[in-house]
Design an enzyme around this catalytic site. Structure first.
Site, mmCIF file in Angstrom:
data_model
loop_
_atom_site.group_PDB
_atom_site.id
_atom_site.type_symbol
_atom_site.label_atom_id
_atom_site.label_comp_id
_atom_site.label_asym_id
_atom_site.label_seq_id
_atom_site.Cartn_x
_atom_site.Cartn_y
_atom_site.Cartn_z
ATOM 1 N N SER A 185 -20.933 22.476 23.339
ATOM 2 C CA SER A 185 -22.149 22.069 24.019
ATOM 3 C C SER A 185 -22.584 23.172 24.991
ATOM 4 C CB SER A 185 -21.934 20.725 24.732
ATOM 5 O OG SER A 185 -23.159 20.152 25.108
ATOM 6 N N ASP A 290 -28.452 14.306 23.194
ATOM 7 C CA ASP A 290 -27.373 15.165 22.650
ATOM 8 C C ASP A 290 -27.471 15.976 21.372
ATOM 9 O OD1 ASP A 290 -25.407 15.428 24.431
ATOM 10 O OD2 ASP A 290 -24.305 13.706 23.782
ATOM 11 N N HIS A 315 -21.434 15.547 17.853
ATOM 12 C CA HIS A 315 -21.487 16.614 18.846
ATOM 13 C C HIS A 315 -20.096 17.124 19.212
ATOM 14 C CE1 HIS A 315 -23.604 18.891 21.848
ATOM 15 N NE2 HIS A 315 -22.951 18.333 22.859
#
Length: 357
Positions: A185, A290, A315
């Protein structure tokens, strides 16, 4: 000598924008439930640290400059790191540097997950570095607005450079040892940027679900979620997800969220909401949630910058510990990352041999 950008289809959550903060709070709550569920599953599979392994990771603190770009400002703070040297072959072995993002880092950051799982194959030293202003790496003055101006990706990258040099001295690491950054991320973005900005210090990086493009209005999020919700391979709806977590609903209070964001006390678990909102406001935008692969690189940029898209994966899922329920595409994705690392580390070894000659 490359950057690996792995992007995933997004999580299965579709929410309306009821105010700016509602989706972030709901996702944070859902994320906490999912994390608890995964941790309990990992314990059942023997993947937790366990009583004997809990003392294995070493914790340390680095003194970092609060503002490394101002030579007249000598203020500093302590940045936490964790070390797993269980598989390290010694001075010439590779270093896997797991970068922290918008949350606290614990000993599991060097004991579980993909970097730790890869370490035995190459005799790597695994180090994780907690991001400034998150977890326990909080400068004096806490989370007051006057202090948050020292929270940025630019300063975080300066911390990576400083930590890379300090840890090399501390552990007597050979100058020929390749350093490979891992991150997921936002931390994946940092891993990619660290390699691109400091190629003389970072040999390669593995960037999972990394949103390397900042946008103000992230409307593409809804497109990704709608495709995910229609995919039978992923499962469909939030109620599927909640049932698997043993939850009937997620409570939400706008007043509670605002109160949390106003709190200047350090967040000792999970995501630092106040800090991350500050970063999105001052650097990135990201006005939604996300599925970050839309803001990443999905086509290879060249032989040294490969990309990998894992279908039906959520994710940063490749960063998580392996589980029997992992999909074939996820297993293949991890295998591809392993093979790419094998290529890079072979190049690093050849460079070491040439240097010795």
């Amino acid at each position: 000598m490359a950057v690996w950008l792995a992007q995933w289809l997004g999580p299965l959550l579709l929410v309306s924008l009821w105010g700016l903060l509602a989706p972030a709070s709901l996702l944070r709550r859902l994320g906490e439930h999912i994390q608890q569920f995964q941790e309990s599953s990992a314990q059942g599979l023997g993947l937790s640290l366990g009583p004997g392994a809990a003392a294995l990771p070493k914790v340390g603190w680095l003194e970092q400059l609060l503002d490394p770009f101002n030579v007249s400002d000598r203020r500093s703070f302590l940045q936490r790191y964790w070390v797993n040297d269980q598989h390290w072959v010694g001075q010439d072995g590779p270093i896997f540097l797991h970068l922290g993002g918008e949350g606290i880092l614990g000993p599991g950051s060097v004991m579980r997950g993909h970097p730790a799982a890869l370490a035995p194959a190459w005799g790597a030293l695994v180090i994780s570095l907690e991001h400034r202003f998150y977890g326990l790496s909080i400068p004096a003055g806490g989370l007051e607005m006057a202090q948050l101006r020292f929270l940025s990706s630019r300063l975080a990258l300066a911390d990576v450079v400083s930590a890379r040099l300090a840890l090399s001295r501390l552990f007597n690491i050979s100058s020929s040892s390749p350093w490979i950054c891992f991150g997921g991320s936002y931390a994946g973005s940092l891993a990619a940027w660290a390699r691109l900005k400091f190629p003389h210090l970072i040999f390669a990086s593995v960037a999972s679900s990394a949103p390397v493009r900042a946008v103000l209005d992230f409307s593409e999020y809804n497109d990704v979620v709608s495709r995910s919700l229609m995919s039978t391979a992923i499962g469909g709806s939030l109620e599927i997800v909640l049932h698997s977590l043993g939850q009937k609903c997620l409570s939400f209070s706008r007043a509670e969220t605002v109160a949390q964001l106003r709190s200047t006390e350090p967040q000792l678990s999970g995501v630092g909401d106040r800090q991350w909102l500050y970063q999105t406001c001052t650097e990135f935008g990201f006005w939604d949630t996300d599925p970050w692969h839309v803001l990443s690189v999905t086509q290879a940029l060249g032989s040294s910058e490969s990309t990998l898209l894992i279908r039906t994966g959520s994710h940063c899922l490749d960063m998580a510990p392996e589980r029997p329920s992992d999909s074939p595409s996820l297993r293949l994705g991890r295998q591809n990352i392993f093979q790419q690392l094998q290529t890079w580390l072979k190049l690093a070894k050849e460079s070491q041999i040439k240097g010795e000659v």
